[in-house]
Design an enzyme around this catalytic site. Structure first.
Site, PDB file in Angstrom:
ATOM      1  N   GLU A 220      35.477  40.353  36.105  1.00  0.00           N
ATOM      2  CA  GLU A 220      35.172  40.152  34.676  1.00  0.00           C
ATOM      3  C   GLU A 220      35.051  38.650  34.476  1.00  0.00           C
ATOM      4  O   GLU A 220      36.057  37.947  34.390  1.00  0.00           O
ATOM      5  CB  GLU A 220      36.304  40.727  33.809  1.00  0.00           C
ATOM      6  CG  GLU A 220      36.442  42.240  33.886  1.00  0.00           C
ATOM      7  CD  GLU A 220      35.436  42.977  33.009  1.00  0.00           C
ATOM      8  OE1 GLU A 220      34.872  42.353  32.084  1.00  0.00           O
ATOM      9  OE2 GLU A 220      35.205  44.163  33.253  1.00  0.00           O
ATOM     10  N   CYS A 254      35.905  34.833  25.985  1.00  0.00           N
ATOM     11  CA  CYS A 254      34.825  34.972  26.979  1.00  0.00           C
ATOM     12  C   CYS A 254      33.525  35.438  26.351  1.00  0.00           C
ATOM     13  O   CYS A 254      32.448  35.095  26.831  1.00  0.00           O
ATOM     14  CB  CYS A 254      35.251  35.930  28.083  1.00  0.00           C
ATOM     15  SG  CYS A 254      35.717  37.554  27.460  1.00  0.00           S
TER      16      CYS A 254
HETATM   17  P1  NAD Z   1      40.261  30.763  36.080  1.00  0.00           P
HETATM   18  O1  NAD Z   1      39.204  31.395  36.914  1.00  0.00           O
HETATM   19  O2  NAD Z   1      40.529  29.325  36.226  1.00  0.00           O
HETATM   20  O3  NAD Z   1      41.671  31.487  36.325  1.00  0.00           O
HETATM   21  C1  NAD Z   1      41.846  32.884  36.252  1.00  0.00           C
HETATM   22  C2  NAD Z   1      42.935  33.301  37.216  1.00  0.00           C
HETATM   23  O4  NAD Z   1      42.568  32.943  38.535  1.00  0.00           O
HETATM   24  C3  NAD Z   1      44.289  32.644  36.947  1.00  0.00           C
HETATM   25  O5  NAD Z   1      45.294  33.620  37.079  1.00  0.00           O
HETATM   26  C4  NAD Z   1      44.387  31.579  38.019  1.00  0.00           C
HETATM   27  O6  NAD Z   1      45.714  31.330  38.426  1.00  0.00           O
HETATM   28  C5  NAD Z   1      43.579  32.172  39.156  1.00  0.00           C
HETATM   29  N1  NAD Z   1      42.927  31.143  39.972  1.00  0.00           N
HETATM   30  C6  NAD Z   1      42.425  29.956  39.549  1.00  0.00           C
HETATM   31  N2  NAD Z   1      41.870  29.280  40.567  1.00  0.00           N
HETATM   32  C7  NAD Z   1      42.021  30.053  41.669  1.00  0.00           C
HETATM   33  C8  NAD Z   1      41.660  29.906  43.042  1.00  0.00           C
HETATM   34  N3  NAD Z   1      41.048  28.816  43.479  1.00  0.00           N
HETATM   35  N4  NAD Z   1      41.946  30.908  43.889  1.00  0.00           N
HETATM   36  C9  NAD Z   1      42.581  32.022  43.450  1.00  0.00           C
HETATM   37  N5  NAD Z   1      42.950  32.216  42.169  1.00  0.00           N
HETATM   38  C10 NAD Z   1      42.689  31.255  41.279  1.00  0.00           C
HETATM   39  O7  NAD Z   1      39.844  31.177  34.618  1.00  0.00           O
HETATM   40  P2  NAD Z   1      40.529  30.738  33.276  1.00  0.00           P
HETATM   41  O8  NAD Z   1      40.265  29.285  33.039  1.00  0.00           O
HETATM   42  O9  NAD Z   1      41.928  31.229  33.234  1.00  0.00           O
HETATM   43  O10 NAD Z   1      39.691  31.603  32.215  1.00  0.00           O
HETATM   44  C11 NAD Z   1      38.515  31.167  31.644  1.00  0.00           C
HETATM   45  C12 NAD Z   1      37.310  31.875  32.187  1.00  0.00           C
HETATM   46  O11 NAD Z   1      37.528  33.273  32.208  1.00  0.00           O
HETATM   47  C13 NAD Z   1      36.078  31.684  31.322  1.00  0.00           C
HETATM   48  O12 NAD Z   1      34.958  31.492  32.143  1.00  0.00           O
HETATM   49  C14 NAD Z   1      35.958  32.996  30.572  1.00  0.00           C
HETATM   50  O13 NAD Z   1      34.665  33.290  30.116  1.00  0.00           O
HETATM   51  C15 NAD Z   1      36.441  33.947  31.592  1.00  0.00           C
HETATM   52  N6  NAD Z   1      36.929  35.168  30.969  1.00  0.00           N
HETATM   53  C16 NAD Z   1      36.264  36.313  31.157  1.00  0.00           C
HETATM   54  C17 NAD Z   1      36.699  37.468  30.523  1.00  0.00           C
HETATM   55  C18 NAD Z   1      35.996  38.783  30.696  1.00  0.00           C
HETATM   56  O14 NAD Z   1      36.554  39.786  30.259  1.00  0.00           O
HETATM   57  N7  NAD Z   1      34.821  38.834  31.290  1.00  0.00           N
HETATM   58  C19 NAD Z   1      37.832  37.426  29.720  1.00  0.00           C
HETATM   59  C20 NAD Z   1      38.490  36.215  29.567  1.00  0.00           C
HETATM   60  C21 NAD Z   1      38.048  35.085  30.197  1.00  0.00           C
END
Ligand code: NAD
Length: 471
Positions: A220, A254
């Site tokens: 997602e 998002c």
């Molecule tokens: P992110 O990708 O930085 O982090 C999400 C999760 O991934 C966190 O739990 C984090 O600890 C983990 N993570 C981060 N870097 C990682 C790595 N290198 N390896 C493994 N795990 C890792 O995202 P965010 O900043 O928390 O959220 C924002 C993004 O999420 C935006 O792009 C938003 O559009 C998207 N989003 C999508 C939805 C959806 O339903 N499609 C919902 C909410 C947010």
């Protein structure tokens, strides 16, 4: 045993947690639908018990007021739980499907099997909803689950961990708190399903890790969701619904409308109406409104501030680094080369671009990565049909923003760069279930002509049978 430090006081023996869950899953305890129902009910009462702590944690992490916190997270999840509890018996029943004549005598059906041990990785922007929402599907489908909430929303992460530790055995549902190291340690393990919500960049890393074990995934992800405003629209409601969808959670949603594509004829009127609506919702000074959120971190505050070009700002523009406050901001005269159009904004900044002809809009959208959501405001059904028919996006909401996510009857997910797979309602259950196809043959009939050696007559009969078998 390898352990990972999530913070100074707690370590998580990741391989052991996963091994314990696997052993527990293999006992078959989660296969019984009555067990699943009991656990979902237990989850519901745990959430009700923790409601206040969850809402307070959201306030601390995101300055989310309790009403929005309830509406967008706690209440949202309780609704999803009720929907699941209402239908779980039906969803778990094997589905009979027709059997072609060629296979007589036999019956065929599809059985929803749990995958096994699942992993849910969540982001910080709706930290409760996006951790527990997928979990409902995982539990309903009979899986065990490890949840990794986001380290960027530490208060909500801590409440989630406390709630599950109090009410659930980690061999069934475990919470691993922490950031990238914990996430990576989890991804090194073999899971049977991974459900990831977050950025597209990290989504690709998760997909690569999953590929090592051939683990199926739901991703997602995010992206820039366009919002088209035709000149034939209800101006007041359009402005109100865009402003609400953009500014809820200070734009950190998002599916927030990322940018506007507005018909030239109404651009000025729409901007004025949006200015009015911002004031009506958040007062003359939104920094004093209890209902206006803050940017989650200094890093994001700096990133969003850098996207704001003061020469193009027509509404708002004030920032306060100390408070991580960014005023609701509208930018005009923006084009594709502006930094604000180069990445997902994920903040309360709304760039406005204009168009003369709907064809330009369709060409523009189709030249860019497929968005998670697409919004079109119009009273003209032809325009609406054209936009829906000629563009690709995870979902569409016509004449409103965000609302399409709030129904269990519409699967929610992205396409292309905005994600793989979908969930909510039955779609969550299906996402976390392997659809096992079963054909059950009878011993009452055995068609000799199917076996070699084939005579000319048998060959002809087989061809005829095959031709008519599905009619
Ligand atoms: P992110 O990708 O930085 O982090 C999400 C999760 O991934 C966190 O739990 C984090 O600890 C983990 N993570 C981060 N870097 C990682 C790595 N290198 N390896 C493994 N795990 C890792 O995202 P965010 O900043 O928390 O959220 C924002 C993004 O999420 C935006 O792009 C938003 O559009 C998207 N989003 C999508 C939805 C959806 O339903 N499609 C919902 C909410 C947010």
């Amino acid at each position: 045993m390898e352990t990972v430090a999530s913070n100074k006081t707690r370590t998580f023996p990741v391989p052991e947690i996963v091994a314990d869950q696997r052993a527990y899953f293999q006992t078959g305890a989660t296969l019984n639908v009555e067990f699943r129902i009991a656990q979902l009910k237990k989850l519901k009462s745990a959430i009700e018990q923790y409601e206040h702590q969850i809402l307070e944690a959201l306030k601390q992490d995101l300055n989310r007021d309790h009403t929005s916190g309830y509406l967008l997270e706690v209440g949202f999840i309780l609704n999803e739980l009720d929907e699941t509890l209402r239908h779980i018996r039906k969803w778990t029943k094997p589905k009979r499907v027709p059997t072609p004549l060629f296979h007589a005598k036999a019956k065929s059906y599809i059985k929803s099997d749990p995958y096994g041990v699942t992993l849910i990785i969540a982001p910080w922007n709706y930290p409760f909803q996006l951790s527990v929402g997928p979990l409902i599907g995982a539990m309903a489908a009979g899986n065990t689950a490890v949840i990794k909430p986001s380290e960027i929303s530490p208060n909500t992460s801590a409440v989630i961990a406390q709630m599950f530790n109090e009410h659930f055995d980690p061999k069934y549902i475990a919470v691993v708190e922490g950031g990238i190291p914990e996430s990576k340690a989890l991804l090194d393990e073999k899971f049977d399903y991974i459900f990831y919500t977050g950025s597209t960049v990290v989504g690709k890393l998760v997909y690569q890790s999953a590929a090592k074990h051939l683990t199926p995934v739901t991703l997602e992800l995010g992206g820039k969701s366009p919002c088209i405003v035709d000149n034939k629209t209800h101006l007041e409601y359009t402005a109100k619904r865009i402003v609400w969808g953009k500014l809820v959670n200070a734009g950190q949603t998002c599916i927030a409308p990322d940018y506007l594509l507005v018909h030239n004829d109404i651009k000025d009127k729409l901007i004025e109406e949006m200015r009015k609506q911002i004031k009506a919702m958040y007062s003359e000074d939104p920094s004093k409104s209890d209902e206006y959120g803050r940017i989650i971190s200094e890093k994001h505050f700096k990133r969003i501030s850098a996207l704001m070009d003061k020469d193009k700002i027509v509404v708002g523009g004030k920032v306060d680094a100390y408070d991580r406050y960014i005023e609701p901001t509208i930018m005009e005269g923006v084009n594709d080369d502006d930094p604000v159009m180069q990445e997902e904004i994920f903040g309360p900044v709304l760039p406005v671009m204009t168009y003369e002809n709907i064809e330009e809009v369709i060409t523009y959208i189709n030249k860019h990565p497929k968005p998670l959501a697409l919004y079109v405001f119009s009273k003209n059904q032809g325009t609406i049909d054209k936009v829906i028919g000629e563009t690709s996006s995870g979902g569409v909401c016509v004449n409103d923003t965000l609302m399409h996510i709030g129904t269990p009857h519409l699967p929610f997910g992205g396409v292309g760069d905005s994600g793989i797979g979908a969930y909510h309602g039955q779609s969550s259950f299906d996402t976390f279930s392997h659809k096992k196809s079963i054909m059950h043959k009878s011993f009452l009939l055995d068609m000799p002509i199917r076996y070699t050696p084939y005579t000319a007559k048998a060959s002809k009969m087989l061809r005829t049978l095959l031709k008519y078998t599905n009619r």
